[in-house]
Design a protein around this motif. Sequence first.
Motif, short mmCIF file in Angstrom:
data_model
loop_
_atom_site.label_atom_id
_atom_site.label_comp_id
_atom_site.label_asym_id
_atom_site.label_seq_id
_atom_site.Cartn_x
_atom_site.Cartn_y
_atom_site.Cartn_z
N VAL A 89 -3.21 -4.83 1.13
CA VAL A 89 -3.46 -3.39 1.24
C VAL A 89 -4.53 -2.93 0.24
CG1 VAL A 89 -1.70 -2.45 -0.35
CG2 VAL A 89 -2.19 -1.27 1.79
N LEU A 90 -4.83 -3.78 -0.77
CA LEU A 90 -5.85 -3.44 -1.77
C LEU A 90 -7.20 -4.11 -1.50
CD1 LEU A 90 -3.75 -3.53 -5.07
CD2 LEU A 90 -4.73 -1.54 -3.93
N THR A 91 -7.35 -4.77 -0.37
CA THR A 91 -8.61 -5.43 -0.05
C THR A 91 -9.78 -4.46 -0.17
OG1 THR A 91 -7.47 -6.88 1.49
CG2 THR A 91 -9.85 -6.71 1.76
N GLY A 92 -10.76 -4.86 -0.96
CA GLY A 92 -11.96 -4.02 -1.09
C GLY A 92 -11.81 -2.86 -2.05
N ILE A 93 -10.67 -2.73 -2.70
CA ILE A 93 -10.46 -1.63 -3.64
C ILE A 93 -10.68 -2.15 -5.06
CG2 ILE A 93 -8.84 0.11 -4.53
CD1 ILE A 93 -9.56 0.53 -1.58
N GLU A 94 -11.62 -1.55 -5.76
CA GLU A 94 -11.90 -1.99 -7.13
C GLU A 94 -10.97 -1.31 -8.12
OE1 GLU A 94 -15.98 -1.75 -8.28
OE2 GLU A 94 -16.64 -2.48 -6.32
N ASN A 95 -10.72 -2.03 -9.22
CA ASN A 95 -9.94 -1.43 -10.30
C ASN A 95 -10.64 -0.14 -10.76
OD1 ASN A 95 -7.75 -1.40 -12.07
ND2 ASN A 95 -8.96 -2.34 -13.70
N ASN A 96 -9.86 0.84 -11.15
CA ASN A 96 -10.38 2.13 -11.63
C ASN A 96 -11.01 3.00 -10.54
OD1 ASN A 96 -9.59 1.87 -14.32
ND2 ASN A 96 -11.38 0.60 -14.78
N SER A 97 -10.77 2.67 -9.29
CA SER A 97 -11.19 3.58 -8.21
C SER A 97 -10.37 4.87 -8.33
CB SER A 97 -10.91 2.96 -6.85
OG SER A 97 -11.68 1.81 -6.66
N PHE A 98 -11.00 5.98 -7.97
CA PHE A 98 -10.30 7.27 -8.04
C PHE A 98 -9.56 7.55 -6.73
CE2 PHE A 98 -13.29 8.10 -11.51
CZ PHE A 98 -12.49 8.79 -12.40
N ALA A 99 -8.37 8.13 -6.88
CA ALA A 99 -7.61 8.58 -5.70
C ALA A 99 -7.05 9.96 -6.00
CB ALA A 99 -6.49 7.60 -5.37
N TYR A 100 -6.78 10.73 -4.95
CA TYR A 100 -6.34 12.11 -5.13
C TYR A 100 -4.81 12.21 -5.13
CZ TYR A 100 -5.76 17.09 -4.73
OH TYR A 100 -5.38 18.39 -4.97
N PHE A 101 -4.26 12.61 -6.26
CA PHE A 101 -2.81 12.72 -6.45
C PHE A 101 -2.36 14.18 -6.49
CE2 PHE A 101 -3.84 8.58 -8.15
CZ PHE A 101 -2.71 7.81 -7.95
N VAL A 102 -1.21 14.44 -5.94
CA VAL A 102 -0.51 15.72 -6.15
C VAL A 102 0.97 15.42 -6.13
CG1 VAL A 102 -0.18 18.08 -5.38
CG2 VAL A 102 -2.20 16.88 -4.67
N HIS A 103 1.61 15.39 -7.30
CA HIS A 103 3.06 15.15 -7.31
C HIS A 103 3.68 15.61 -8.61
CE1 HIS A 103 2.74 11.15 -9.62
NE2 HIS A 103 1.52 11.54 -9.43
N SER A 104 4.96 15.96 -8.51
CA SER A 104 5.74 16.40 -9.67
C SER A 104 6.87 15.42 -9.98
CB SER A 104 6.37 17.77 -9.40
OG SER A 104 5.38 18.70 -9.04
N PHE A 105 7.05 14.46 -9.09
CA PHE A 105 8.04 13.41 -9.29
C PHE A 105 7.31 12.08 -9.21
CE2 PHE A 105 10.33 17.11 -8.19
CZ PHE A 105 11.57 16.99 -8.82
N ALA A 106 7.79 11.11 -10.00
CA ALA A 106 7.02 9.87 -10.10
C ALA A 106 7.86 8.66 -9.70
CB ALA A 106 6.52 9.69 -11.52
N CYS A 107 7.20 7.73 -8.99
CA CYS A 107 7.83 6.47 -8.63
C CYS A 107 7.79 5.54 -9.85
CB CYS A 107 7.09 5.80 -7.47
SG CYS A 107 7.17 6.75 -5.94
N PRO A 108 8.80 4.64 -9.96
CA PRO A 108 8.82 3.73 -11.10
C PRO A 108 7.76 2.63 -10.94
CG PRO A 108 10.56 3.17 -9.55
CD PRO A 108 9.91 4.42 -9.02
N VAL A 109 7.43 1.98 -12.05
CA VAL A 109 6.61 0.77 -11.99
C VAL A 109 7.58 -0.41 -11.98
CG1 VAL A 109 4.85 -0.63 -13.13
CG2 VAL A 109 4.68 1.87 -13.16
N THR A 110 7.59 -1.12 -10.88
CA THR A 110 8.55 -2.23 -10.68
C THR A 110 7.75 -3.48 -10.29
OG1 THR A 110 8.79 -1.84 -8.31
CG2 THR A 110 10.23 -0.55 -9.77
N PRO A 111 8.42 -4.63 -10.14
CA PRO A 111 7.68 -5.84 -9.71
C PRO A 111 6.95 -5.66 -8.38
CG PRO A 111 9.83 -6.46 -10.56
CD PRO A 111 9.82 -4.95 -10.49
N GLU A 112 7.37 -4.68 -7.57
CA GLU A 112 6.70 -4.44 -6.27
C GLU A 112 5.48 -3.54 -6.41
OE1 GLU A 112 10.24 -3.96 -6.42
OE2 GLU A 112 10.45 -6.03 -5.73
N THR A 113 5.28 -2.93 -7.58
CA THR A 113 4.14 -2.03 -7.78
C THR A 113 2.86 -2.86 -7.89
OG1 THR A 113 5.62 -0.59 -9.05
CG2 THR A 113 3.25 -0.16 -9.23
N VAL A 114 1.87 -2.55 -7.05
CA VAL A 114 0.63 -3.33 -7.09
C VAL A 114 -0.51 -2.54 -7.75
CG1 VAL A 114 1.28 -4.78 -5.14
CG2 VAL A 114 -0.04 -2.68 -4.73
N ALA A 115 -0.33 -1.24 -7.94
CA ALA A 115 -1.28 -0.43 -8.70
C ALA A 115 -0.50 0.72 -9.33
CB ALA A 115 -2.40 0.10 -7.81
#
Lengths: 255, 200
Positions: free
Chosen positions: B131-157
């Motif tokens: 799902v990250l093919t062609g996506i460089e580290n530090n690419s910008f993405a647009y976020f809007v959220h007040s609740f956060a998902c955890p960083v777990t072994p399944e987190t890829v970014a």
Amino acid sequence: MLARRIIPCLDVRDGKVVKGVQFRNHEVVGDIVECALRYRDEGADELVLYDITASPENRSVDISWVRNVAKVIDIPFSVAGGIRTSEQARAILDNGADKISINSPALENPDFINELVGKFGSQCIVIGVDSLEDGGRYYVHQYTGNPDAMIRTRRLMTDWIVEAEKRGAGEVVLNCMNQDGVRKGYDTNQLSLARSMLTIPLIASGGAGAVSHFQDVFEKSDVSGALAASVFHKNVINIQDLKQELSSCGLTMRQ
Amino acid sequence: MISVTLVDMNCGNIASVEFALDRLGVTHQRTQSAEGILSAERLILPGVGTASFAMQQLHHLDLVEPLRAARQPLMGICLGMQLLYEFSEEGDVECLGLLKGRVERMKGSTDLPVPHMGWSTLDIIRDDTPVLTGIENNSFAYFVHSFACPVTPETVASVDYGRPCGAIVSAGNVSGCQFHPERSSVTGAQILRNFVSLPC
């Protein structure tokens, strides 16, 4: 790292983008979709589309152009102007707008903020505030889209933005009217005061005329974004150049 | 040609995802039925609003078990990603439980306003993820959220906002983006393209 946002505001009248000085003497700048695409290509981080006559004419935004913009652009945009009911809000959000911005109707009925937040979530409810200094105090003004209808309310800007946050608003756009359209710089004193009162994002509006004004408002007032209209419409400032210059000043910008 | 099915939870944001798929030339339809989920080639769980309202809708539509049983590539977007976890503090609601972990409230301050709103850089943890093919580290993405998902072994970014939060997750057939790919310019379009191109 979160980037500071550069937000062109497109004032819309009769389906065209227009610009006036201190809300008067509007001239046509261009077609909405073309302007939206142009700003997207120049590197705008977000757009505000403001139907300036919707509220004075007692109607809501024309949904067809909301949808047309949502189809073509791949950056977020918010829609403002005459949104008085949650049905109108829903129509705008369902047609692809990311946020709606409420100004005078929230002043008429502050519970409207809670109603919208309850139905659509904080993240898409922006409160627009028009504020004018008088005797060292900042007063909220209402119906600013129509010079004949405009009134000074008894509300202080600081009280109102704190109330809006408590009611669940996700963001405040503070338009400092003393500065609006005259390109002498953002009102960093007022914006710093507002920033210190809020724990939601604050967007500066009114007064952008030069690159240094953007640098000032980010560095002095720590706002999340800076909104401007005429400097972009009239090509006084190119967004791409602006963001490069701000980057070289050490500010985090999306390139 | 792969077709994408969007799960319609009656909570907005569907049109902008559909428009993004249109721009990529990908066909799509909406569903509110178990049959629609079963016959889908790709599933997107979009959604803005609250976790408690969205879960209530999924229960009401009898879509919880069909989503748990789905084996096709399934992507949650924004709130849709949060619903993939076991629990959300937004309304203290049990979610789909396709991923381990809890979604927690972000605490705002004058220095670190919440919602986390705007363009943030992606910190890529596992760049071998399709799902990250062609996506460089530090690419910008647009976020809007007040609740956060955890960083777990399944987190890829992850995304840094006061602390690291889950930005993109990928595990088996399930993936998710906390940000809005449909509003994240070329980076978002590439991620949607990657999702559509995933092997079944």
